[in-house]
Design a protein around this motif. Structure first.
Motif, PDB file in Angstrom:
ATOM      1  N   ASN A  31      55.997  40.196  90.083  1.00 36.06           N
ATOM      2  CA  ASN A  31      54.860  40.119  91.012  1.00 36.06           C
ATOM      3  C   ASN A  31      54.290  38.707  91.125  1.00 36.06           C
ATOM      4  O   ASN A  31      53.669  38.367  92.129  1.00 36.06           O
ATOM      5  N   SER A  32      54.492  37.893  90.090  1.00 33.78           N
ATOM      6  CA  SER A  32      53.985  36.524  90.148  1.00 33.78           C
ATOM      7  C   SER A  32      54.873  35.619  90.996  1.00 33.78           C
ATOM      8  O   SER A  32      54.501  34.476  91.274  1.00 33.78           O
ATOM      9  N   ASN A  33      56.037  36.123  91.410  1.00 36.82           N
ATOM     10  CA  ASN A  33      56.980  35.301  92.176  1.00 36.82           C
ATOM     11  C   ASN A  33      57.276  35.838  93.572  1.00 36.82           C
ATOM     12  O   ASN A  33      57.636  35.062  94.451  1.00 36.82           O
ATOM     13  N   MET A  34      57.152  37.142  93.771  1.00 41.09           N
ATOM     14  CA  MET A  34      57.432  37.731  95.085  1.00 41.09           C
ATOM     15  C   MET A  34      56.737  39.072  95.195  1.00 41.09           C
ATOM     16  O   MET A  34      56.287  39.632  94.189  1.00 41.09           O
ATOM     17  N   ASP A  35      56.618  39.588  96.417  1.00 42.43           N
ATOM     18  CA  ASP A  35      55.975  40.887  96.588  1.00 42.43           C
ATOM     19  C   ASP A  35      56.863  41.985  96.010  1.00 42.43           C
ATOM     20  O   ASP A  35      58.082  41.854  95.948  1.00 42.43           O
ATOM     21  N   TRP A  36      56.246  43.077  95.589  1.00 40.71           N
ATOM     22  CA  TRP A  36      56.976  44.125  94.890  1.00 40.71           C
ATOM     23  C   TRP A  36      57.991  44.829  95.805  1.00 40.71           C
ATOM     24  O   TRP A  36      59.033  45.300  95.334  1.00 40.71           O
ATOM     25  N   LYS A  37      57.703  44.890  97.099  1.00 45.15           N
ATOM     26  CA  LYS A  37      58.648  45.522  98.021  1.00 45.15           C
ATOM     27  C   LYS A  37      59.987  44.787  97.994  1.00 45.15           C
ATOM     28  O   LYS A  37      61.055  45.406  98.073  1.00 45.15           O
ATOM     29  N   THR A  38      59.932  43.469  97.870  1.00 41.16           N
ATOM     30  CA  THR A  38      61.154  42.674  97.794  1.00 41.16           C
ATOM     31  C   THR A  38      61.701  42.623  96.373  1.00 41.16           C
ATOM     32  O   THR A  38      62.900  42.785  96.143  1.00 41.16           O
ATOM     33  N   GLY A  39      60.818  42.408  95.414  1.00 38.46           N
ATOM     34  CA  GLY A  39      61.268  42.170  94.051  1.00 38.46           C
ATOM     35  C   GLY A  39      61.481  43.400  93.205  1.00 38.46           C
ATOM     36  O   GLY A  39      62.089  43.302  92.125  1.00 38.46           O
TER      37      GLY A  39
END
Length: 238
Positions: A64-72
């Protein structure tokens, strides 16, 4: 420090049996941890279930600190696996090292640059794969290598090689240095008098604790950088 390792040649290629053994042991330990911690799951977690859920939440926070959860979210299992694998691999050579006939069989597999660089290449390869899969080759190539300016393309290529080297060598350097110092301390303990030897046990214990901390930090850094590199490939905002 010169070390000899058991090797076997197959089709003209030399294989380090110590690395094969220790990687296998690492995988078995991680698998056992996963199986034991996920048996008899309860709505109100306790004990070992608390541990595995903490690991899952910890990796979720990294993603979550690097990308949105839908993507990550799709990389959640990858992150958990990397974190646990690297941590266990770092710890295996911490308490002791086993040598038979002057050949080292038991040590941390991450104390070998071949292992860490192979792991780094695999991770960077996955970032390219998912970048192309999720964004399409054209969108991925333009966004990764030609943005924000086309003349930066050569530097972007150099950056890919630099990322691979730093990801692998950082892990190797920290774990190898820790094992070398522990070996030196153990060797000195074996050649000095009992009184000095007892006193020398104190720095040995301190360094063991510090190595445990370093091993945990390196597992976290490796997983964090993996998600950073992955976000750069799969997210449009990067």
């Amino acid at each position: 420090m010169e070390e000899e390792f058991p090797t076997i040649s197959l089709l003209g290629i030399d294989f380090n049996l110590s690395n094969i053994l220790m990687i296998t042991v690492t995988c078995v330990i991680v698998l056992l941890i996963a199986i034991i911690c996920t048996r008899n799951l309860q709505r109100r977690p306790t004990g070992k279930q608390n541990f595995i859920e903490w690991v899952m939440d910890f990796v979720r926070g990294i993603i979550n600190s690097n990308m949105d959860w839908k993507t990550g979210g799709r990389f959640h299992v990858l992150g958990i696996t990397l974190l646990m694998f690297v941590f266990v691999a770092n710890m295996l050579g911490l308490p002791f090292q086993i040598a038979i006939n002057d050949e080292v069989w038991w040590r941390s597999p991450t104390a070998d640059p071949i292992v860490t660089l192979t792991l780094a290449i695999m991770v960077l390869g996955l970032t390219h794969y998912y970048g192309i899969k999720m964004r399409g080759f054209k969108h991925y190539f333009v966004g990764t290598y030609l943005s924000p300016m086309k003349f930066l393309f050569p530097l972007k290529i150099v950056e890919e090689f630099a990322n691979t080297l730093t990801l692998g060598l950082r892990l190797y350097g920290n774990i190898f240095a820790g094992e070398v110092l522990l070996t030196i301390i153990a060797t000195q303990l074996a050649h000095i008098n009992i009184f000095v030897g007892v006193l020398a046990i104190i720095p040995a214990i301190v360094w063991q604790a510090f190595s445990l901390f370093i091993g945990a930090i390196q597992a976290y850094i490796f997983t964090m950088l993996t998600m950073v590199y992955m976000s750069h490939k799969v997210s449009d905002e990067h």
